[in-house]
Enzyme design. Structure first.
Site, PDB file in Angstrom:
ATOM      1  N   ARG A  89       0.866  -1.194   0.000  1.00 54.67           N
ATOM      2  CA  ARG A  89       0.000   0.000   0.000  1.00 54.67           C
ATOM      3  C   ARG A  89       0.895   1.235   0.000  1.00 54.67           C
ATOM      4  O   ARG A  89       1.463   1.583   1.039  1.00 54.67           O
ATOM      5  CB  ARG A  89      -0.908   0.047   1.259  1.00 54.67           C
ATOM      6  CG  ARG A  89      -1.890  -1.107   1.428  1.00 54.67           C
ATOM      7  CD  ARG A  89      -3.057  -1.091   0.458  1.00 54.67           C
ATOM      8  NE  ARG A  89      -3.806   0.140   0.378  1.00 54.67           N
ATOM      9  CZ  ARG A  89      -4.828   0.464   1.178  1.00 54.67           C
ATOM     10  NH1 ARG A  89      -5.213  -0.349   2.127  1.00 54.67           N
ATOM     11  NH2 ARG A  89      -5.480   1.616   1.019  1.00 54.67           N
ATOM     12  N   ASP A 227      -3.578   9.222   6.470  1.00 49.58           N
ATOM     13  CA  ASP A 227      -2.716   8.111   6.060  1.00 49.58           C
ATOM     14  C   ASP A 227      -1.266   8.533   6.005  1.00 49.58           C
ATOM     15  O   ASP A 227      -0.371   7.700   6.142  1.00 49.58           O
ATOM     16  CB  ASP A 227      -3.172   7.557   4.709  1.00 49.58           C
ATOM     17  CG  ASP A 227      -4.438   6.749   4.898  1.00 49.58           C
ATOM     18  OD1 ASP A 227      -5.519   7.362   5.009  1.00 49.58           O
ATOM     19  OD2 ASP A 227      -4.345   5.508   4.986  1.00 49.58           O
TER      20      ASP A 227
END
Lengths: 335, 335
Positions: A89, A227
């Site tokens: 990711r 994030d």
């Protein structure tokens, strides 16, 4: 986090180690099914990060730490295992942070499970402190808006954006939470509303496009997760966050980002350098295995957006609420 | 509008009268099924307006005009029929306008079908002119964002927001259209993308929350429709419109509202007086007959939002592109 089971409320973490195996709540099955999956190999942990069995930057970090522990216990090459995990990711800074933490600990000779537990417990404690610091910003009777799931599921326990809400609620403040559903994967509807219902915190699900409407009707503060946060305070979070930030500024509503210092990427100067992950168009075009879009039509599906620092009222962290300008001063003071 | 059928492209309207019966494309079944439904009674037309077999303010107006024609042909009480139709969707100003148009025409003794055809043909011609006026705002190579379906399906033919896009495209301008899916009912994904594909205009579906992300990446103009425009230029449109307007202003992107003068409500001073319809929470919580939300969680589902005039660059109408301040001057000059 509290889960209402058929035998009454029970406490769970999103990921944990038990008997040399890594266990996770399968977040792809929520809210329909509450199911625990078990991992013994780092490769499978990599796949679980990629396919979003575990999601949310801090929980991904913990899963990666345990993945490194599994790799060490099985005598795998640690650098290769770290690279494998990091490639899953590209936007989640915690993933890189956790792998590097474990590489350091393992190379110093620390026992793998103990090192990963230390990492995960640190996250839980940081989130608890985010809750305590953030709850001071919440007044009795406040209406709060959040986006996506920055809850206990995303962070092992407590949550980031949901931690102040949990702590304020447990401190007997009356609250109402607007949960934007967060298309395409509906983590707001499926996970945040699920967590709030399990804690019995009053809330309503809204479509993402209704955020501005309800902000104008009366929202006291917006709290989202992150994030990745760049050195100048620009940050990446789930697609739709930038819109809420602009609306909050326009409507003079305080806009807070809740994140542990591990989410701050001091090596990235500004949001321009944050890599935004594009995901498969079928996340938008298909629902429950059935195509909902016309045949022959395509979609663009960026998973995150970048919000410039000028829209952020403050970053709620484990060391207090920081202005964007204060981030650079924390550099080097990793806790 | 052009529909690509198995026998090649064919032209359709959203609603029309044929052999004393009202026919409509059932918009609830698109894009999976293209099906024509037939009506003989005003009560059934009312239900079709309520359950969104027909949707979009101008198409609702045309359906209501034909509904009044059916009532007249069957010798029903015209005032009662008008009230019945008006009560189905409180935010669509065209609905009231069409019923009053028909009451006037029928009481003057005009033949019912002819009067309703005159109303529907006026809409088509107005939309064509909206297309011509709006196409002048579009440059070759422009990236355009729209929301919901303000297309031919919503307006008998051409569309409002889609009319300038159709006319510019047929005039050989290269275009790219960002279609925000428009939760909860996904009219952007299911209807606008469907119309664009049938016209072969390049486009991509995006989730509503990605609008700001793509606006910052480069959108040249935003064009939306309207369900009701107040005298001061405040307007109601599908939930999510207000957010796009705020984002467009923040990012200095021209924001246009395409609507015929029949959508302008000169008796409503400002947006504060526009009634916003709340619809059933299951539109948000249930998809394809399956609950997608956690059990025990509720939703708030306003169908529209109100955008203040200060966010509008111009109103694209059949008589030209108007500034919000010019609306009051059009009062009394209904065309």
């Amino acid at each position: 986090m509290r889960i209402l089971t058929e035998h009454g409320p029970k406490d769970y973490q999103a990921v944990w180690m038990e008997g040399g195996k890594l266990k996770m709540i399968d977040q792809r099955l929520l809210p329909e099914k509450f199911e625990i999956v078990v991992f013994e190999d780092v490769e499978d942990v990599g796949r679980a990060i990629k396919d979003m069995t575990v999601r949310g930057a801090p929980a991904i970090g913990a899963a990666a730490a345990y993945g490194m522990a599994l790799a060490a216990l099985k005598g795998k090459d640690l650098d290769e295992s770290g690279e494998l995990l990091k490639s899953q990711r590209p936007t989640a800074h915690d993933l890189f942070y956790a792998v590097d933490f474990m590489l350091g600990a393992l190379k110093r000779g620390e026992e793998p499970t103990k090192a990963a537990n230390r990492y995960a417990n640190q996250i839980v404690e940081k989130c608890r402190l985010i809750g305590v610091n953030g709850a001071l910003l919440i007044k009795d009777g406040d209406k709060i808006m959040t986006h996506c799931n920055a809850g206990a599921l995303a962070t092992v326990d407590y949550g980031t954006a949901l931690a102040p809400i949990r702590v304020a609620w447990r401190g007997r403040k009356k609250l109402f939470v607007y949960v934007s559903e967060t298309r395409p994967r509906l983590q707001g509807m499926k996970l945040t509303a699920y967590e709030l219902r399990n804690e019995e915190i009053p809330h309503a699900i809204i479509v993402d496009g209704a955020s501005g409407h309800f902000m104008r009707k009366g929202v006291d503060l917006v709290i989202v997760g992150a994030d990745s946060v760049a050195l100048n305070g620009d940050f990446a979070n789930k697609i739709g966050t930038f819109e809420k930030a602009v609306l909050a500024k326009e409507l003079r509503i305080p806009f807070y980002v809740a994140a542990p210092i591990s989410t701050f990427d001091f090596d990235t100067e500004s949001g321009k350098d944050i890599v935004i992950e594009d995901r498969d168009e079928d996340e938008v075009l298909v629902m429950n295995g059935k195509r909902i879009a016309p045949e022959g039509c395509g979609a663009l599906n960026p998973s995150f957006d970048m919000t410039p620092a000028k829209y952020v009222t403050g970053f709620i962290t484990e060391i207090g609420v920081l202005d964007p300008e204060q981030i650079a001063r924390v550099r080097g003071a990793r806790i």
